[in-house]
Design a protein around this motif. Structure first.
Motif, PDB file in Angstrom:
ATOM      1  N   PHE A 185      -9.529   6.619 -25.584  1.00  0.00           N
ATOM      2  CA  PHE A 185      -9.711   7.141 -24.220  1.00  0.00           C
ATOM      3  C   PHE A 185      -9.004   8.523 -24.234  1.00  0.00           C
ATOM      4  N   LEU A 186      -7.967   8.636 -24.692  1.00  0.00           N
ATOM      5  CA  LEU A 186      -7.195  10.055 -24.670  1.00  0.00           C
ATOM      6  C   LEU A 186      -8.157  11.029 -25.440  1.00  0.00           C
ATOM      7  N   VAL A 187      -8.329  10.668 -26.611  1.00  0.00           N
ATOM      8  CA  VAL A 187      -9.038  11.717 -27.356  1.00  0.00           C
ATOM      9  C   VAL A 187     -10.631  12.026 -26.851  1.00  0.00           C
ATOM     10  N   THR A 188     -11.195  10.880 -26.174  1.00  0.00           N
ATOM     11  CA  THR A 188     -12.503  11.355 -25.652  1.00  0.00           C
ATOM     12  C   THR A 188     -12.228  12.001 -24.505  1.00  0.00           C
ATOM     13  N   MET A 189     -10.992  11.991 -23.827  1.00  0.00           N
ATOM     14  CA  MET A 189     -11.085  12.929 -22.480  1.00  0.00           C
ATOM     15  C   MET A 189     -10.549  14.201 -22.892  1.00  0.00           C
ATOM     16  N   ALA A 190      -9.650  14.323 -23.751  1.00  0.00           N
ATOM     17  CA  ALA A 190      -8.999  15.535 -24.106  1.00  0.00           C
ATOM     18  C   ALA A 190      -9.873  16.350 -25.112  1.00  0.00           C
ATOM     19  N   ALA A 191     -10.723  15.755 -25.890  1.00  0.00           N
ATOM     20  CA  ALA A 191     -11.666  16.641 -27.069  1.00  0.00           C
ATOM     21  C   ALA A 191     -12.930  16.450 -26.457  1.00  0.00           C
ATOM     22  N   GLN A 192     -13.216  15.960 -25.447  1.00  0.00           N
ATOM     23  CA  GLN A 192     -15.038  15.852 -25.163  1.00  0.00           C
ATOM     24  C   GLN A 192     -15.149  16.119 -23.860  1.00  0.00           C
ATOM     25  N   ASN A 193     -14.488  15.272 -22.935  1.00  0.00           N
ATOM     26  CA  ASN A 193     -14.980  15.542 -21.472  1.00  0.00           C
ATOM     27  C   ASN A 193     -14.288  16.839 -20.781  1.00  0.00           C
ATOM     28  N   VAL A 194     -12.952  17.191 -21.213  1.00  0.00           N
ATOM     29  CA  VAL A 194     -12.380  18.374 -20.718  1.00  0.00           C
ATOM     30  C   VAL A 194     -13.202  19.623 -21.187  1.00  0.00           C
ATOM     31  N   PRO A 195     -13.206  19.771 -22.694  1.00  0.00           N
ATOM     32  CA  PRO A 195     -13.782  20.826 -22.971  1.00  0.00           C
ATOM     33  C   PRO A 195     -15.374  20.858 -22.544  1.00  0.00           C
ATOM     34  N   GLY A 196     -15.867  19.627 -22.541  1.00  0.00           N
ATOM     35  CA  GLY A 196     -17.359  19.717 -21.836  1.00  0.00           C
ATOM     36  C   GLY A 196     -17.281  20.398 -20.574  1.00  0.00           C
ATOM     37  N   MET A 197     -16.326  20.229 -19.851  1.00  0.00           N
ATOM     38  CA  MET A 197     -16.469  20.746 -18.390  1.00  0.00           C
ATOM     39  C   MET A 197     -16.083  22.242 -18.623  1.00  0.00           C
ATOM     40  N   ALA A 198     -15.071  22.484 -19.556  1.00  0.00           N
ATOM     41  CA  ALA A 198     -14.817  24.015 -19.605  1.00  0.00           C
ATOM     42  C   ALA A 198     -16.235  25.031 -20.086  1.00  0.00           C
ATOM     43  N   VAL A 199     -16.987  24.244 -21.050  1.00  0.00           N
ATOM     44  CA  VAL A 199     -18.206  25.140 -21.237  1.00  0.00           C
ATOM     45  C   VAL A 199     -19.128  25.215 -20.107  1.00  0.00           C
ATOM     46  N   LEU A 200     -19.142  24.108 -19.289  1.00  0.00           N
ATOM     47  CA  LEU A 200     -20.127  24.388 -18.308  1.00  0.00           C
ATOM     48  C   LEU A 200     -19.551  25.373 -17.262  1.00  0.00           C
ATOM     49  N   ALA A 201     -18.191  25.179 -16.896  1.00  0.00           N
ATOM     50  CA  ALA A 201     -17.877  26.248 -16.132  1.00  0.00           C
ATOM     51  C   ALA A 201     -17.983  27.814 -16.742  1.00  0.00           C
ATOM     52  N   GLY A 202     -17.731  27.887 -17.892  1.00  0.00           N
ATOM     53  CA  GLY A 202     -17.861  29.267 -18.830  1.00  0.00           C
ATOM     54  C   GLY A 202     -19.305  29.880 -18.370  1.00  0.00           C
ATOM     55  N   TYR A 203     -20.178  28.987 -18.394  1.00  0.00           N
ATOM     56  CA  TYR A 203     -21.622  29.420 -17.873  1.00  0.00           C
ATOM     57  C   TYR A 203     -21.783  29.619 -16.447  1.00  0.00           C
ATOM     58  N   GLY A 204     -20.791  29.349 -15.573  1.00  0.00           N
ATOM     59  CA  GLY A 204     -20.840  29.471 -14.277  1.00  0.00           C
ATOM     60  C   GLY A 204     -21.148  28.172 -13.441  1.00  0.00           C
ATOM     61  N   TYR A 205     -21.133  26.785 -14.021  1.00  0.00           N
ATOM     62  CA  TYR A 205     -21.778  25.811 -13.522  1.00  0.00           C
ATOM     63  C   TYR A 205     -20.380  24.966 -12.916  1.00  0.00           C
ATOM     64  N   ARG A 206     -20.137  24.493 -11.906  1.00  0.00           N
ATOM     65  CA  ARG A 206     -19.095  23.467 -11.105  1.00  0.00           C
ATOM     66  C   ARG A 206     -19.762  22.184 -11.297  1.00  0.00           C
ATOM     67  N   ALA A 207     -19.663  21.505 -12.321  1.00  0.00           N
ATOM     68  CA  ALA A 207     -19.976  20.388 -12.417  1.00  0.00           C
ATOM     69  C   ALA A 207     -19.116  19.091 -11.736  1.00  0.00           C
ATOM     70  N   PRO A 208     -19.660  18.142 -11.303  1.00  0.00           N
ATOM     71  CA  PRO A 208     -18.707  17.041 -10.633  1.00  0.00           C
ATOM     72  C   PRO A 208     -18.162  16.185 -11.939  1.00  0.00           C
ATOM     73  N   LEU A 209     -16.807  16.300 -12.382  1.00  0.00           N
ATOM     74  CA  LEU A 209     -16.253  15.723 -13.422  1.00  0.00           C
ATOM     75  C   LEU A 209     -16.394  14.186 -13.090  1.00  0.00           C
ATOM     76  N   GLY A 210     -15.709  13.840 -11.718  1.00  0.00           N
ATOM     77  CA  GLY A 210     -15.910  12.460 -11.426  1.00  0.00           C
ATOM     78  C   GLY A 210     -16.988  11.778 -11.594  1.00  0.00           C
ATOM     79  N   SER A 211     -18.073  12.386 -11.192  1.00  0.00           N
ATOM     80  CA  SER A 211     -19.390  11.507 -11.431  1.00  0.00           C
ATOM     81  C   SER A 211     -19.786  11.428 -12.906  1.00  0.00           C
ATOM     82  N   ALA A 212     -19.571  12.488 -13.654  1.00  0.00           N
ATOM     83  CA  ALA A 212     -19.655  12.159 -15.180  1.00  0.00           C
ATOM     84  C   ALA A 212     -18.828  11.345 -15.735  1.00  0.00           C
ATOM     85  N   LEU A 213     -17.591  11.109 -15.112  1.00  0.00           N
ATOM     86  CA  LEU A 213     -16.756  10.060 -16.031  1.00  0.00           C
ATOM     87  C   LEU A 213     -17.451   8.629 -15.613  1.00  0.00           C
ATOM     88  N   ARG A 214     -17.616   8.472 -14.032  1.00  0.00           N
ATOM     89  CA  ARG A 214     -17.889   7.277 -13.765  1.00  0.00           C
ATOM     90  C   ARG A 214     -19.298   6.735 -14.485  1.00  0.00           C
TER      91      ARG A 214
END
Length: 408
Positions: free
Chosen positions: A217-246
């Motif tokens: 759980f921790l490595v998936t959150m820290a090494a995949q979901n959080v960086p994935g959100m950072a990549v999207l933010a870097g390209y100007g997208y405000r993605a809904p993290l809660g929806s993605a996690l659910r």
């Protein structure tokens, strides 16, 4: 017409690169925790389908390029953990718990904040320790099977210089050719190429939940979901993290009995679908992530063929290809682990304990590495400021002035 096809082609490339660059890691991880060949193929199949469906749903629902993939660091964690008490059913139970925790993080903001509160150096050091054993495999393969590993590593080096995204898929293709030319084919009936789902009834043991489910759980959150959100933010997208996690957490939990360990936001291939190469118009790039989802689900139909390739090859050669795929992730994890001087010692302890592969009370090294890092961080944490009674030079007219020095 070219503009319409651009995001579709980008999605196809995303699916191909995502699948070919790390499916060997997934198969190695599932087999390491007790899956037989059919169960490992089933796990790969369900991961492809689950990730593909999540990407299609999120892309259509939010009109954002939210690419989804399996947890490659999580698969590396499985390799590092090895067999857990209770065998494969206990590992499946741990996958189910990890998926439910990911979904819970999307439902309960406090849980997501608790994960985010883990110091980045500690989380990165744990990831680096998990990745290290696999990343040494190319070196060992060059010594043990030089005729097979040499062309694979050389191909990776050349393409890593000139066409980085294709380096690992091309190395995998060279490995497949080398296997076909040098290793005798098995007799009929030994390989099952048709896709099939193998359902296992989950079992739950305390060591598997502590030593596998929580680190996964921790490595998936820290090494995949959080960086994935950072990549999207870097390209100007405000993605809904809660929806993605659910969505990804629920898909992970549903796929666990069939052998899927976890799906999540893509981090490694996210830029292929979210970047300008997917389409000049940011509002059209979601088509790339949806296409990638469809492509990944279809590639899952080849899980039996992928498993057969792994079965035919020397284990060290498969591990070498997986290690090449993870070198970039290891470099990023090591860099992040030692970036903060105040936490450097704790990060190194976390890394060493995790990489050692020790098992205590049936719990693997990733958990104990995290615990050790926390303890070192608490033990040697410097106080923010300590007043120094000695005045600064030239501060005679201001006796209240203090110089701040760190406590050691």
């Amino acid at each position: 017409m070219a503009g319409r096809l651009q995001p579709v082609l980008a999605g196809i490339v995303t699916a191909l690169v995502g699948f070919a660059s790390s499916f060997t890691v997934v198969l190695a991880g599932l087999r390491a925790v007790g899956a037989d060949d059919a169960q490992a193929a089933s796990g790969l199949l369900v991961l492809c389908v689950a990730a593909g469906l999540c990407a299609v749903w999120l892309g259509l629902r939010h009109r954002l390029p939210m690419a989804v993939a399996w947890s490659t660091p999580g698969a590396a964690l499985l390799v590092a953990t090895g067999p857990v008490p209770g065998g494969w059913p206990a590992a499946v139970g741990a996958f189910l718990v990890a998926g439910l925790l990911i979904a819970a993080a999307g439902l309960i903001p406090a849980l997501g904040r608790a994960v985010a509160a883990i110091p980045a150096p500690i989380a990165s050091a744990m990831l680096a320790g998990v990745l290290l054993p696999l990343c040494t495999a190319p070196v060992r393969a060059l010594v043990e099977v030089p005729r097979l590993a040499g062309p694979v590593v050389l191909t990776w080096l050349v393409l890593h210089r000139f066409a980085r995204r294709w380096a690992v898929p091309a190395a995998l293709a060279v490995a497949a050719v080398a296997i076909a030319l040098t290793i005798p084919a098995p007799g009929p009936g030994r390989l099952h190429l048709a896709p099939a789902v193998e359902v296992t009834t989950p079992a739950w043991t305390v060591p598997a939940i502590i030593g596998l489910a929580l680190p996964l759980f921790l490595v998936t959150m820290a090494a995949q979901n959080v960086p994935g959100m950072a990549v999207l933010a870097g390209y100007g997208y405000r993605a809904p993290l809660g929806s993605a996690l659910r969505v990804t957490g629920l898909a992970s939990a549903l796929g666990a009995p069939a052998g899927g360990h976890a799906v999540n936001l893509a981090a490694i291939t996210a830029a292929l679908a979210a970047g300008p190469d997917a389409h000049p118009d940011p509002d059209r790039r979601w088509i790339a992530s949806v296409t990638a989802g469809i492509g990944l689900a279809l590639l899952g139909l080849g899980a039996g063929v992928a498993t057969a390739l792994v079965l035919l090859s020397p284990p060290i050669l498969v591990a070498a290809v997986a290690g090449l795929a993870l070198l970039g992730a290891l470099a990023g994890a090591v860099s992040a682990a030692v970036a903060e001087p105040d936490a450097r010692e704790a990060a190194v302890v976390t890394f060493v304990v995790t990489a050692s592969g020790v098992s205590l009370l049936g719990v693997g090294g990733a958990f104990w590495g995290l615990v050790a890092g926390w303890l070192i961080l608490l033990l040697f944490r410097r106080r923010r400021a300590v007043p120094d009674p000695r005045p600064e030079p030239g501060a005679a007219d201001a006796p209240e002035a203090k110089r701040v020095v760190p406590a050691r």
